[in-house]
Design an enzyme around this catalytic site. Structure first.
Site, PDB file in Angstrom:
ATOM      1  CG  MET A 140      -1.994  -1.123   1.056  1.00  0.00           C
ATOM      2  SD  MET A 140      -2.855  -1.478  -0.292  1.00  0.00           S
ATOM      3  CE  MET A 140      -4.028  -0.326  -0.329  1.00  0.00           C
TER       4      MET A 140
ATOM      5  CG  ASN B 290      -0.196  -2.817  -7.880  1.00  0.00           C
ATOM      6  OD1 ASN B 290      -0.149  -3.522  -6.835  1.00  0.00           O
ATOM      7  ND2 ASN B 290      -0.916  -1.879  -8.097  1.00  0.00           N
TER       8      ASN B 290
ATOM      9  CG  HIS C 195      -5.962  -1.031  -8.410  1.00  0.00           C
ATOM     10  ND1 HIS C 195      -5.500  -0.272  -7.460  1.00  0.00           N
ATOM     11  CD2 HIS C 195      -7.034  -0.714  -8.986  1.00  0.00           C
ATOM     12  CE1 HIS C 195      -6.444   0.636  -7.316  1.00  0.00           C
ATOM     13  NE2 HIS C 195      -7.366   0.698  -8.239  1.00  0.00           N
TER      14      HIS C 195
HETATM   15  C1  GAR Z   1      -6.155  -6.508  -2.404  1.00  0.00           C
HETATM   16  O1  GAR Z   1      -7.514  -6.564  -2.655  1.00  0.00           O
HETATM   17  C2  GAR Z   1      -5.260  -5.762  -3.306  1.00  0.00           C
HETATM   18  O2  GAR Z   1      -5.956  -5.643  -4.612  1.00  0.00           O
HETATM   19  C3  GAR Z   1      -5.287  -4.686  -2.693  1.00  0.00           C
HETATM   20  O3  GAR Z   1      -5.049  -4.692  -1.482  1.00  0.00           O
HETATM   21  C4  GAR Z   1      -5.695  -6.011  -1.190  1.00  0.00           C
HETATM   22  C5  GAR Z   1      -4.651  -6.882  -0.446  1.00  0.00           C
HETATM   23  O4  GAR Z   1      -5.239  -7.981  -0.021  1.00  0.00           O
HETATM   24  N1  GAR Z   1      -4.196  -3.632  -3.368  1.00  0.00           N
HETATM   25  C6  GAR Z   1      -4.417  -2.447  -3.598  1.00  0.00           C
HETATM   26  O5  GAR Z   1      -5.242  -1.527  -3.074  1.00  0.00           O
HETATM   27  C7  GAR Z   1      -3.175  -1.668  -4.000  1.00  0.00           C
HETATM   28  N2  GAR Z   1      -3.277  -0.360  -4.205  1.00  0.00           N
HETATM   29  P1  GAR Z   1      -4.343  -9.240   0.473  1.00  0.00           P
HETATM   30  O6  GAR Z   1      -3.176  -8.576   1.661  1.00  0.00           O
HETATM   31  O7  GAR Z   1      -5.283 -10.171   1.156  1.00  0.00           O
HETATM   32  O8  GAR Z   1      -3.842  -9.856  -0.738  1.00  0.00           O
END
Ligand code: GAR
Length: 264
Positions: A135, A157, A159
């Site tokens: 993040m 990445n 998203h």
């Molecule tokens: C996921 O939904 C991913 O797409 C998002 O964070 C979450 C992580 O979940 N990523 C972002 O928003 C990047 N800007 P996880 O830690 O369970 O994989």
């Protein structure tokens, strides 16, 4: 059989995407292995997932680094190869109206954290770096030191929205609040902007009138766990190519997946 690619991963939280990639590597759906998991957040639960699989982990505590910078910006120990003008010319994470002093502070404090990330990563040579719920925006300082061949980007990445709609930190929340009838997720290569790099793959799902934000997150994550390994496998098979942009006056930014080589 082709060589397994070495995958580095950066995470900030729960690491369910990381788990999906670990599982896909284990099941042979990705010809790769994860060689390290790094985090900006000492409390990231995904670090435990990595350790449970014997994967080396490290933490670069962004919170502490950014706090120390804010308290004493003059005493900041910047990396020796930090070039503020070069980075200022490249970065496109902020609106043009952003005060210059704010951009300068952002670039300096991030370069300090990113130099620590690069230093920790240097112990583990890798072919592809995946951001799996990482993040923090990465600046050109970090990106250029990983993407040494501009025609072969290697930071991916995932998203939680159908880009270019809803970049930023809350893709599913933004999708929900806008009242979209379809949601989705996107895998893309990182460039100097926010979630603006060339798209590798996308998956969509229907949003029903009764769906809550939690329903959307659940449906979205289920798609992410399929999409990310599939895109990583395209990279492992060396099937991704950057092509000329279809948008006038823009740099190359489209990714196409080419057909696999016919078996000899
Ligand atoms: C996921 O939904 C991913 O797409 C998002 O964070 C979450 C992580 O979940 N990523 C972002 O928003 C990047 N800007 P996880 O830690 O369970 O994989």
């Amino acid at each position: 059989m082709q060589r397994k690619i070495r995958i580095g991963a950066l995470i900030s939280g729960g690491g369910t995407n990381l788990q999906a990639v670990i599982d896909a590597c284990g099941a042979g759906r990705v010809d790769g292995r994860i060689v390290f998991v790094g985090s900006d957040n000492p409390g990231a639960r995904g670090l435990e997932r990595a350790r449970a699989h014997g994967i080396p982990t490290f933490v670069v505590d962004y919170g502490a680094i950014l706090r120390a910078y804010r308290q004493a910006p003059q005493g900041a120990r910047l990396p020796s190869d930090f070039d503020p003008e070069e980075l200022r010319a490249k970065i496109s994470l902020m609106p043009p109206s952003t005060p210059e002093a704010k951009v300068a502070d952002f670039l300096k404090s991030r370069a300090m954290a990113e130099a620590d990330l690069l230093s920790a990563m240097s112990a583990y040579p890798f072919d592809l770096l995946i951001l799996a719920g990482f993040m923090r925006n990465l600046t050109p300082y970090f990106i250029d030191r990983v993407n040494t061949d501009t025609q072969r980007p290697r930071i991916m990445n995932i998203h939680p929205a159908l880009l270019p709609a809803f970049p930023g930190t809350d893709g599913y929340g933004d999708t929900f609040r806008y009242g979209c009838k379809v949601g989705g997720c996107t895998v893309h290569f990182i460039d100097y902007g926010e979630d603006s790099g060339p798209i590798v793959g996308q998956r969509a799902f229907d949003i029903l009138p009764q769906d809550t934000l939690e329903d959307i997150r659940r449906k979205g994550l289920e798609q992410e766990w399929q999409l990310y390994p599939a895109c990583i496998q395209l990279f492992a098979e060396n099937r991704l190519r950057l092509t000329a942009s279809r948008l006038e006056g823009r740099p190359p930014r489209t990714v196409v997946a080419i057909a696999p080589e016919p078996a000899a």
